[in-house]
Design a protein around this motif. Structure first.
Motif: not given
Length: 174
Positions: A89-98
């Motif tokens: 799980i990678v954080e891509t933005g505030k409260d957003e994940y891949d």
């Protein structure tokens, strides 16, 4: 590590696919279970598991649903569940994940990534903290052995290849 269970009464798994090259058929699965183990405020270290009962498919057409349950499509007799288990799980933005993991459909398992957003948190009327998420992805049904189709007289095919999957889920502490 905190475990959160998917609240199935506040969770929806829906999909859509092109029909006859001109419109979309939408459907959902009514029976599922799942969990998030870890910090729901910072998913990067969490473990997510999901299991869908394919027999619960509903496209608002009983004949089509029965065909989807058959060996032409999901073959629920031999493959009753769709599963997903996160691996990264990678954080891509505030409260957003891949959220990447192993997606298994009809006996085929492939690594796949969902775009996931943490949509909020609240306390329900019974004093229980709940957290919401939304996720989306697109898969090729042929990659998972869902290859049945019919050629149309006017050209094209009856069922498109790309399946869009949308998940809205709520989790509660286990």
């Amino acid at each position: 590590m905190t475990k959160w269970n998917v609240d199935t009464t506040h969770t929806n798994v829906v999909f859509s696919v092109r029909h006859m090259m001109v419109s979309k058929v939408r459907g959902s699965f009514g029976s599922l279970q799942g969990s998030v183990e870890g910090d729901v405020h910072e998913l990067t270290g969490a473990k997510i598991n999901f299991e869908i009962d394919v027999n619960s498919i509903d496209t608002k057409n009983e004949d089509r649903d029965n065909h989807l349950r058959s060996g032409d499509f999901f073959d629920v007799e031999n493959h009753p569940n769709i599963t997903f288990e996160s691996t990264n799980i990678v954080e891509t933005g505030k409260d957003e994940y891949d959220v990447t993991g192993l997606l298994s459909v009809k006996g085929t398992t492939k690594e796949h990534t969902f775009k996931v957003e943490r949509t909020g948190e609240g306390v329900n009327p019974w004093g229980v903290t709940v957290v919401g998420f939304e996720g989306q992805t697109k898969i090729s049904r042929k990659e998972f052995g869902l290859t049945w189709n019919q050629t149309l007289e006017t050209g094209g095919v009856l069922v498109g290849d790309d399946i869009t999957i949308d998940i809205e889920l709520q989790v509660n502490p286990a």
